[in-house]
Every structure is written in structure tokens, then in C-alpha cells.
Design a protein around this motif. Structure first.
Motif, PDB file in Angstrom:
ATOM      1  N   VAL A  95       0.988  -1.133   0.026  1.00 52.09           N
ATOM      2  CA  VAL A  95      -0.119  -0.077  -0.171  1.00 52.09           C
ATOM      3  C   VAL A  95       0.856   1.188  -0.044  1.00 52.09           C
ATOM      4  CG1 VAL A  95      -1.652   1.222   1.414  1.00 52.09           C
ATOM      5  CG2 VAL A  95      -2.077  -1.133   1.142  1.00 52.09           C
ATOM      6  N   SER A  96       1.814   1.421   0.894  1.00 55.93           N
ATOM      7  CA  SER A  96       2.456   2.591   1.170  1.00 55.93           C
ATOM      8  C   SER A  96       3.516   2.411   1.896  1.00 55.93           C
ATOM      9  CB  SER A  96       1.588   3.561   1.523  1.00 55.93           C
ATOM     10  OG  SER A  96       2.518   5.025   1.635  1.00 55.93           O
ATOM     11  N   ALA A  97       4.831   3.111   2.075  1.00 56.67           N
ATOM     12  CA  ALA A  97       6.160   2.918   2.961  1.00 56.67           C
ATOM     13  C   ALA A  97       6.655   4.510   2.881  1.00 56.67           C
ATOM     14  CB  ALA A  97       6.941   2.134   2.032  1.00 56.67           C
ATOM     15  N   ILE A  98       7.308   4.286   4.251  1.00 55.79           N
ATOM     16  CA  ILE A  98       8.069   5.666   4.444  1.00 55.79           C
ATOM     17  C   ILE A  98       9.387   5.378   5.044  1.00 55.79           C
ATOM     18  CG2 ILE A  98       6.898   5.533   6.865  1.00 55.79           C
ATOM     19  CD1 ILE A  98       6.717   8.552   6.494  1.00 55.79           C
ATOM     20  N   SER A  99      10.421   6.232   4.731  1.00 58.50           N
ATOM     21  CA  SER A  99      11.586   6.193   5.320  1.00 58.50           C
ATOM     22  C   SER A  99      11.686   6.299   6.835  1.00 58.50           C
ATOM     23  CB  SER A  99      12.679   6.864   4.418  1.00 58.50           C
ATOM     24  OG  SER A  99      12.274   8.311   4.638  1.00 58.50           O
ATOM     25  N   TRP A 100      12.928   5.889   7.356  1.00 60.60           N
ATOM     26  CA  TRP A 100      13.047   5.918   8.741  1.00 60.60           C
ATOM     27  C   TRP A 100      12.976   7.576   9.115  1.00 60.60           C
ATOM     28  CZ3 TRP A 100      16.777   8.892  10.990  1.00 60.60           C
ATOM     29  CH2 TRP A 100      18.067   8.921  10.571  1.00 60.60           C
TER      30      TRP A 100
ATOM     31  N   VAL B 260      -3.927   3.537  -4.538  1.00 61.85           N
ATOM     32  CA  VAL B 260      -4.540   4.216  -3.453  1.00 61.85           C
ATOM     33  C   VAL B 260      -3.905   5.734  -3.656  1.00 61.85           C
ATOM     34  CG1 VAL B 260      -4.725   2.173  -1.962  1.00 61.85           C
ATOM     35  CG2 VAL B 260      -2.595   3.550  -1.844  1.00 61.85           C
ATOM     36  N   LYS B 261      -3.035   6.219  -4.543  1.00 66.44           N
ATOM     37  CA  LYS B 261      -2.356   7.517  -4.466  1.00 66.44           C
ATOM     38  C   LYS B 261      -3.296   8.413  -4.779  1.00 66.44           C
ATOM     39  CE  LYS B 261       1.346   7.114  -6.574  1.00 66.44           C
ATOM     40  NZ  LYS B 261       2.572   7.117  -7.673  1.00 66.44           N
ATOM     41  N   GLY B 262      -3.113   9.535  -3.919  1.00 68.26           N
ATOM     42  CA  GLY B 262      -3.945  10.574  -3.885  1.00 68.26           C
ATOM     43  C   GLY B 262      -5.243  10.350  -2.882  1.00 68.26           C
ATOM     44  N   ARG B 263      -5.302   9.382  -2.193  1.00 68.81           N
ATOM     45  CA  ARG B 263      -6.514   9.126  -1.328  1.00 68.81           C
ATOM     46  C   ARG B 263      -5.774   8.470  -0.002  1.00 68.81           C
ATOM     47  NH1 ARG B 263      -9.582   4.708  -2.031  1.00 68.81           N
ATOM     48  NH2 ARG B 263      -8.331   3.477  -3.082  1.00 68.81           N
TER      49      ARG B 263
ATOM     50  N   SER C 182     -11.484   8.726   1.246  1.00 65.49           N
ATOM     51  CA  SER C 182     -12.255   8.537  -0.038  1.00 65.49           C
ATOM     52  C   SER C 182     -12.365   6.910  -0.202  1.00 65.49           C
ATOM     53  CB  SER C 182     -11.838   9.224  -1.556  1.00 65.49           C
ATOM     54  OG  SER C 182     -11.937  10.433  -1.451  1.00 65.49           O
ATOM     55  N   LEU C 183     -12.598   6.188   0.581  1.00 70.09           N
ATOM     56  CA  LEU C 183     -12.495   4.739   0.716  1.00 70.09           C
ATOM     57  C   LEU C 183     -13.402   4.068  -0.228  1.00 70.09           C
ATOM     58  CD1 LEU C 183     -11.840   4.418   4.378  1.00 70.09           C
ATOM     59  CD2 LEU C 183     -10.516   3.273   2.673  1.00 70.09           C
ATOM     60  N   LYS C 184     -13.126   3.147  -0.903  1.00 70.18           N
ATOM     61  CA  LYS C 184     -13.936   2.359  -1.932  1.00 70.18           C
ATOM     62  C   LYS C 184     -14.076   0.950  -1.488  1.00 70.18           C
ATOM     63  CE  LYS C 184     -11.477   4.768  -5.458  1.00 70.18           C
ATOM     64  NZ  LYS C 184     -10.959   4.653  -7.021  1.00 70.18           N
ATOM     65  N   PRO C 185     -15.180   0.124  -1.686  1.00 70.04           N
ATOM     66  CA  PRO C 185     -15.443  -1.367  -1.464  1.00 70.04           C
ATOM     67  C   PRO C 185     -14.113  -1.958  -1.774  1.00 70.04           C
ATOM     68  CG  PRO C 185     -17.400  -0.294  -2.437  1.00 70.04           C
ATOM     69  CD  PRO C 185     -16.321   0.617  -2.420  1.00 70.04           C
ATOM     70  N   GLU C 186     -13.507  -1.971  -2.862  1.00 65.83           N
ATOM     71  CA  GLU C 186     -12.482  -2.607  -2.971  1.00 65.83           C
ATOM     72  C   GLU C 186     -11.178  -2.353  -2.137  1.00 65.83           C
ATOM     73  OE1 GLU C 186     -13.876  -0.572  -5.085  1.00 65.83           O
ATOM     74  OE2 GLU C 186     -12.821   0.484  -6.485  1.00 65.83           O
ATOM     75  N   ASP C 187     -11.343  -1.563  -1.065  1.00 66.55           N
ATOM     76  CA  ASP C 187     -10.352  -1.175  -0.199  1.00 66.55           C
ATOM     77  C   ASP C 187     -10.386  -2.139   1.106  1.00 66.55           C
ATOM     78  OD1 ASP C 187     -10.436   2.285  -0.764  1.00 66.55           O
ATOM     79  OD2 ASP C 187      -9.102   0.963  -1.471  1.00 66.55           O
ATOM     80  N   THR C 188     -11.369  -2.821   0.949  1.00 67.25           N
ATOM     81  CA  THR C 188     -11.873  -3.899   2.056  1.00 67.25           C
ATOM     82  C   THR C 188     -10.658  -4.845   2.240  1.00 67.25           C
ATOM     83  OG1 THR C 188     -14.142  -3.472   1.967  1.00 67.25           O
ATOM     84  CG2 THR C 188     -13.456  -5.580   2.883  1.00 67.25           C
ATOM     85  N   ALA C 189     -10.100  -5.068   3.212  1.00 65.87           N
ATOM     86  CA  ALA C 189      -9.013  -6.033   3.521  1.00 65.87           C
ATOM     87  C   ALA C 189      -8.587  -5.872   5.015  1.00 65.87           C
ATOM     88  CB  ALA C 189      -7.626  -5.326   2.511  1.00 65.87           C
ATOM     89  N   VAL C 190      -7.672  -6.904   5.342  1.00 65.33           N
ATOM     90  CA  VAL C 190      -6.844  -6.774   6.445  1.00 65.33           C
ATOM     91  C   VAL C 190      -5.472  -5.972   6.162  1.00 65.33           C
ATOM     92  CG1 VAL C 190      -5.716  -7.939   8.579  1.00 65.33           C
ATOM     93  CG2 VAL C 190      -7.806  -8.960   7.545  1.00 65.33           C
ATOM     94  N   TYR C 191      -5.346  -4.811   7.162  1.00 64.94           N
ATOM     95  CA  TYR C 191      -4.234  -4.002   6.577  1.00 64.94           C
ATOM     96  C   TYR C 191      -3.111  -4.316   7.879  1.00 64.94           C
ATOM     97  CZ  TYR C 191      -6.405  -1.310   3.416  1.00 64.94           C
ATOM     98  OH  TYR C 191      -7.211  -0.930   2.383  1.00 64.94           O
ATOM     99  N   TYR C 192      -1.919  -4.354   7.353  1.00 66.50           N
ATOM    100  CA  TYR C 192      -0.684  -4.798   8.246  1.00 66.50           C
ATOM    101  C   TYR C 192       0.263  -3.849   8.156  1.00 66.50           C
ATOM    102  CZ  TYR C 192      -2.651  -9.589   7.792  1.00 66.50           C
ATOM    103  OH  TYR C 192      -3.464 -10.670   7.841  1.00 66.50           O
TER     104      TYR C 192
END
Length: 122
Positions: free
Chosen positions: A48-53, A64-67, A85-95
Motif C-alpha cells: 500500500v505505502s511505505a515511509i523512510s526511517w 491508493v495514490k491521492g487517497r 475516499s474509501l472504496k469497497p475494493e479497499d476492504t482488507a486486513v491491513y498490516y
């Protein structure tokens, strides 16, 4: 090693927002890149996304960019995922996951949380 605990998931209507949090414990959090991944039923776990230390660099999947926006607060040992701006296709377990470098590859992350469920209704 970093121990990770996610929270903030839940049920939301399409178009709504949620903010996920991931609290870390362990000596190396502030030197770890952090990532968010998700896994929908019957599908592979995806980036989904990542960030540096230090928080200066981020990388976000096109889907998901922009949302979605990732951020971190090293003083609180916490990484966030703001989801708008969540969509039904964003349904998931997020880790959330910790690793030595910013990467979209699952194999780059050694430490994982238990996940938090997000359900987006139409």
C-alpha cells in the motif's frame, strides 16, 4: 527486532475515511523504514505505502495514490495511514511492517503486526 500493533480499522461507508495507527516497540523503530500492506480474502498480500526511517521519503501504490497518506512520529514510535475516499475494493486486513529500507517488496520487511480489519460498504 520491532514489535508492531495496528489499530483503527473498522466498518465505514464508501467515501468515508479512517486513520490506521501502528505502534512499535523495540530499539530500532526510529531507524526502520515502515510499510503498510493489505490482504483481501482470497488474494495475495499487496503493498500500500511505505515511509523512510526519517520520514523524508514515501512511496505509495498507484491504486491508493491521492487517497491514502502515510506518516510517522518517531517520538511516539507510531506510523499512520490516513485513508480518505474509501472504496469497497479497499476492504482488507491491513498490516504494518518494519524493515531496513523503504521498499514495496514484502520480503524486505522482517517484522509484521497482527493486522487490523477494514471493511468499506457500498
Amino acid at each position: 527486532q520491532v514489535q508492531l500493533v495496528e489499530s483503527g480499522g473498522g466498518l465505514v461507508q464508501a467515501g468515508g475515511s479512517l486513520r490506521l495507527s501502528c505502534v512499535a516497540s523495540g530499539r530500532t523503530f526510529s531507524r526502520s523504514a515502515m510499510g503498510w500492506f493489505r490482504q483481501a480474502p482470497g488474494k495475495e498480500r499487496e503493498f500500500v505505502s511505505a515511509i523512510s526511517w526519517f520520514g523524508g521519503s514515501t512511496y505509495t501504490a498507484d491504486s491508493v495514490k491521492g487517497r491514502f497518506t502515510i506518516s510517522r512520529d518517531n517520538a511516539k514510535s507510531t506510523v499512520y495511514l490516513q485513508m480518505n475516499s474509501l472504496k469497497p475494493e479497499d476492504t482488507a486486513v491491513y498490516y504494518c511492517a518494519a524493515g531496513p529500507r523503504l521498499s514495496p517488496q514484502r520480503d524486505e520487511y522482517a517484522d509484521w503486526g497482527q493486522g487490523t480489519q477494514v471493511i468499506v460498504s457500498s
